[in-house]
Every structure is written in structure tokens, then in C-alpha cells.
Scaffold this active site. Structure first.
Site, PDB file in Angstrom:
ATOM      1  N   ARG A  27       0.834  -1.204   0.000  1.00  0.00           N
ATOM      2  CA  ARG A  27       0.000   0.000   0.000  1.00  0.00           C
ATOM      3  C   ARG A  27       0.868   1.253   0.000  1.00  0.00           C
ATOM      4  O   ARG A  27       0.963   1.963  -0.980  1.00  0.00           O
ATOM      5  CB  ARG A  27      -0.955  -0.022   1.214  1.00  0.00           C
ATOM      6  CG  ARG A  27      -2.112   0.986   1.103  1.00  0.00           C
ATOM      7  CD  ARG A  27      -1.744   2.381   1.564  1.00  0.00           C
ATOM      8  NE  ARG A  27      -1.214   2.434   2.923  1.00  0.00           N
ATOM      9  CZ  ARG A  27      -0.665   3.512   3.466  1.00  0.00           C
ATOM     10  NH1 ARG A  27      -0.551   4.632   2.763  1.00  0.00           N
ATOM     11  NH2 ARG A  27      -0.184   3.488   4.699  1.00  0.00           N
ATOM     12  N   ASP A  28       1.555   1.510   1.091  1.00  0.00           N
ATOM     13  CA  ASP A  28       2.381   2.703   1.213  1.00  0.00           C
ATOM     14  C   ASP A  28       3.512   2.680   0.193  1.00  0.00           C
ATOM     15  O   ASP A  28       3.943   3.733  -0.291  1.00  0.00           O
ATOM     16  CB  ASP A  28       2.943   2.785   2.633  1.00  0.00           C
ATOM     17  CG  ASP A  28       3.565   4.126   2.957  1.00  0.00           C
ATOM     18  OD1 ASP A  28       3.345   5.085   2.206  1.00  0.00           O
ATOM     19  OD2 ASP A  28       4.280   4.227   3.967  1.00  0.00           O
ATOM     20  N   HIS A 220       6.788   4.039  12.666  1.00  0.00           N
ATOM     21  CA  HIS A 220       6.855   4.011  11.197  1.00  0.00           C
ATOM     22  C   HIS A 220       7.941   4.998  10.772  1.00  0.00           C
ATOM     23  O   HIS A 220       7.705   6.199  10.688  1.00  0.00           O
ATOM     24  CB  HIS A 220       5.489   4.420  10.634  1.00  0.00           C
ATOM     25  CG  HIS A 220       5.387   4.349   9.144  1.00  0.00           C
ATOM     26  ND1 HIS A 220       4.463   3.551   8.498  1.00  0.00           N
ATOM     27  CD2 HIS A 220       6.067   4.981   8.161  1.00  0.00           C
ATOM     28  CE1 HIS A 220       4.577   3.705   7.194  1.00  0.00           C
ATOM     29  NE2 HIS A 220       5.558   4.568   6.967  1.00  0.00           N
ATOM     30  N   HIS A 222      11.022   6.474   8.254  1.00  0.00           N
ATOM     31  CA  HIS A 222      11.605   6.578   6.921  1.00  0.00           C
ATOM     32  C   HIS A 222      13.116   6.754   7.086  1.00  0.00           C
ATOM     33  O   HIS A 222      13.591   7.268   8.109  1.00  0.00           O
ATOM     34  CB  HIS A 222      10.991   7.749   6.159  1.00  0.00           C
ATOM     35  CG  HIS A 222       9.598   7.479   5.691  1.00  0.00           C
ATOM     36  ND1 HIS A 222       9.178   7.729   4.402  1.00  0.00           N
ATOM     37  CD2 HIS A 222       8.514   6.960   6.331  1.00  0.00           C
ATOM     38  CE1 HIS A 222       7.906   7.388   4.278  1.00  0.00           C
ATOM     39  NE2 HIS A 222       7.482   6.918   5.436  1.00  0.00           N
ATOM     40  N   CYS A 253       6.066   9.312   0.233  1.00  0.00           N
ATOM     41  CA  CYS A 253       4.787   9.973   0.475  1.00  0.00           C
ATOM     42  C   CYS A 253       4.536  10.939  -0.667  1.00  0.00           C
ATOM     43  O   CYS A 253       5.326  11.865  -0.878  1.00  0.00           O
ATOM     44  CB  CYS A 253       4.770  10.718   1.808  1.00  0.00           C
ATOM     45  SG  CYS A 253       3.217  11.593   2.099  1.00  0.00           S
ATOM     46  N   ASN A 262      10.570   4.010   2.877  1.00  0.00           N
ATOM     47  CA  ASN A 262      10.346   3.457   4.205  1.00  0.00           C
ATOM     48  C   ASN A 262      11.525   2.591   4.642  1.00  0.00           C
ATOM     49  O   ASN A 262      12.349   2.164   3.829  1.00  0.00           O
ATOM     50  CB  ASN A 262       9.099   2.564   4.181  1.00  0.00           C
ATOM     51  CG  ASN A 262       7.828   3.344   3.997  1.00  0.00           C
ATOM     52  OD1 ASN A 262       7.416   4.090   4.865  1.00  0.00           O
ATOM     53  ND2 ASN A 262       7.187   3.154   2.846  1.00  0.00           N
TER      54      ASN A 262
END
Length: 313
Positions: A27-28, A220, A222, A253, A262
Site C-alpha cells: 500500500r504505502d 513508522h 523513513h 509519500c 520506508n
């Protein structure tokens, strides 16, 4: 692949015995790709990730296709995952319409996504922070009434490209609001990768002091400045047992151009296994999956572990 027995397990005191990796690559990761990945490839990717032992694989997003065209195929994708327990496949929903779409397909875990800063709330949701929270209130309430697990993502917890450093108290306020709405867990996002270990410890400590248990918090990170693993270790030492990561280091993003990839799931697993921390993940199968996806996307994986383990002599 590397020699058997590596990394050598050398446990360290004060760390959890097991960590749940919340995989966000499908997804991300894929939402940030310039081109749309075919639905069948996405389904294969998710199946491979699940088969590699990842307990939670975020499947897709029910955001309006205009905003994230790469994930416009959610209705076509989710039915292709019917052989995977829906409790392992969280989906992102922005509003009640997104929730309706997710419920119609049998989703059992959802996530809403807020911002700790006004600038990013405007860029990402076209709302103020408080307006976004108000929008999420009926979503969370209805999801909980339907027996769903709800995760709250909070972006820009450590720094914002427009506003600079984000005050810890500001982050705590929005985390408290998401908890009060009924979110079961929170994911603290370092969206542009500027956090450092001391900052991580400070935020987690302040959240605890505000009444939020560490067991409900995930991280989460990065890796913009190469700090993601160091920050993860700081969170583990604080007792955090849920860590978000993306297979092969995919993602960023679309609304924050300084947000690079990520934390790579393989890099995370290598560190955790070296510390003797259980994950349930088969690193070799996971690496093979990321190599396959990198070939599909036509570029090498940014994950150092993927590159090292897939190197051919």
C-alpha cells in the site's frame, strides 16, 4: 544468499522477545510508484509477503482514485486475496464512503490517517488537524460497532517540511485525540525521516505520561538520513513491539516530496534476527519476493539487505 547461520544471534538485554512487523509495501510502497502496478501483480505481491510469514500486510487504500490513482483498483484487488485471513489485511480508509467500500468487501482491519501538523493536514486531507479528526470520528465509531480493529496513523510526528521541528506536546495532543476516538493502536510516523533516537525516546515517554500504553504504539520510520534502524532500536528499548516496514524499502509519500523510502523490511528483519528477536518471517523468502518486485518495477531494490543477499558471485 549469505552463509548459513548469519546473522549470528546475540541477544541484548531490555528488548522484547518478539516483534510484529506491519508490512506496508503493497500500500504505502506501491502508492508512490509513478506508474500503476497491475492488480494481478499486487495480489501476487501480497500473497508472497503473507507466505513469507509477515503477520500483517496492509493491502490497499479506499481513498478516492483521483487522489491516489495507483490504488484505484481496491475493489478488484481485495477479492483476489480471499484465501488470506482478512484480519491480516488492513486497509486505509479516509472517510465514511471509504469505510462503506471496505465493509462491503469484508475488511476486518482499517486505518485512518491524521497529521500532527496543520501544513501536512492541509496538503494531505485539505482540512485542518481538528477538521480531519472530526471527519474520522464517525468512521472509527462505525468501524468499532462492526467489530473492526482500527489503527490510527499519525504523520509528521518528528518534523515537517513546511513547519520544521514538531513540538512533542503537539504530537501528544493529536495522539490523545485519536485514542479518544477509539483507535486500538497508533502508528507514529517519521514521514520525512528526521527523527533521532533521543527524540523517539522523548516522544514515547511523553505519550506514556499522557496515559497511552506502549503496547498500543507502533513506529513508522523513513530512512531519509539513515536513522531508521537506530530509531527502531530506541523504540524497542522503550518496549514497542509493532514496527512498520516496507518490503524492499518501497515507498515514500506523494504529499511530502522530501519523504524518501520506508524502512526496508529485510533490513529490519536482519537486525531483529541478529538480536534474537522472533518475527515469524522467512528472510530468504522475503528477499526473493523483493527481488521479484524490483525486477517487475524495473529498478534495483534500495534495501541493503536485499542487495547483499541477492548478490551473485
Amino acid at each position: 544468499m549469505t552463509a548459513a547461520g548469519l546473522p549470528m544471534e546475540v541477544p541484548a538485554e531490555g528488548l522484547p522477545g518478539r516483534v510484529r512487523i506491519h508490512e506496508v509495501g503493497a500500500r504505502d510502497g506501491l502508492q508512490n510508484e509513478a506508474s500503476v502496478v497491475p492488480t494481478e501483480i499486487k495480489a501476487e505481491f501480497i500473497h508472497r509477503l503473507a507466505d513469507a510469514g509477515l503477520p500483517t500486510v496492509e493491502a490497499t487504500s479506499f481513498v478516492h482514485p483521483k487522489w491516489v490513482p495507483q490504488l484505484a483498483d481496491a475493489e478488484g484487488l481485495f477479492p483476489l486475496l480471499g484465501d488470506i485471513d482478512a484480519h491480516r489485511l488492513p486497509v486505509l480508509v479516509p472517510n465514511e464512503r471509504g469505510l462503506d467500500r471496505a465493509l462491503a468487501l469484508g475488511a476486518r482491519r482499517i486505518a485512518v490517517f491524521a497529521s500532527a501538523t496543520e501544513s501536512f493536514a492541509k496538503a494531505n486531507l485539505n482540512r485542518t488537524v481538528d477538521e480531519a479528526l472530526a471527519m474520522f470520528a464517525p468512521v472509527v465509531e462505525r468501524a468499532k460497532d462492526a467489530g473492526l480493529h482500527v489503527r490510527g496513523y499519525l504523520s509528521m510526528c518528528f518534523g515537517d517540511p513546511w513547519e520544521g521541528p514538531v513540538p512533542v506536546a503537539q504530537v501528544v495532543r493529536v495522539c490523545r485525540a485519536l485514542t479518544d476516538l477509539g483507535c486500538d493502536e497508533l502508528s507514529l510516523g517519521d514521514t520525512i525521516g528526521v527523527a533521532t533516537p533521543g527524540h523517539v525516546h522523548k516522544l514515547l515517554t511523553c505519550l506514556n505520561e499522557a496515559g497511552m500504553a506502549t503496547s498500543r504504539l507502533g513506529v513508522h520510520f523513513h530512512d531519509t538520513y539513515g536513522q531508521a534502524l537506530a530509531n527502531t532500536l530506541a523504540a524497542l528499548r522503550h518496549g514497542v513491539t509493532t514496527v512498520d516496514a516496507s518490503a524492499g524499502g518501497l515507498g515514500g509519500c506523494p504529499y511530502a516530496k522530501s519523504a524518501t523510502g520506508n524502512l526496508a523490511t529485510e533490513d529490519l528483519v536482519w537486525m531483529l534476527h541478529g538480536l534474537g528477536i522472533e518475527t515469524g518471517v522467512d528472510l530468504e523468502r522475503l528477499t526473493a519476493t523483493s527481488v521479484w518486485m524490483a525486477e517487475t518495477l524495473g529498478r534495483p531494490s534500495p534495501s541493503r539487505t536485499v542487495r547483499a543477499l541477492s548478490h551473485k558471485e
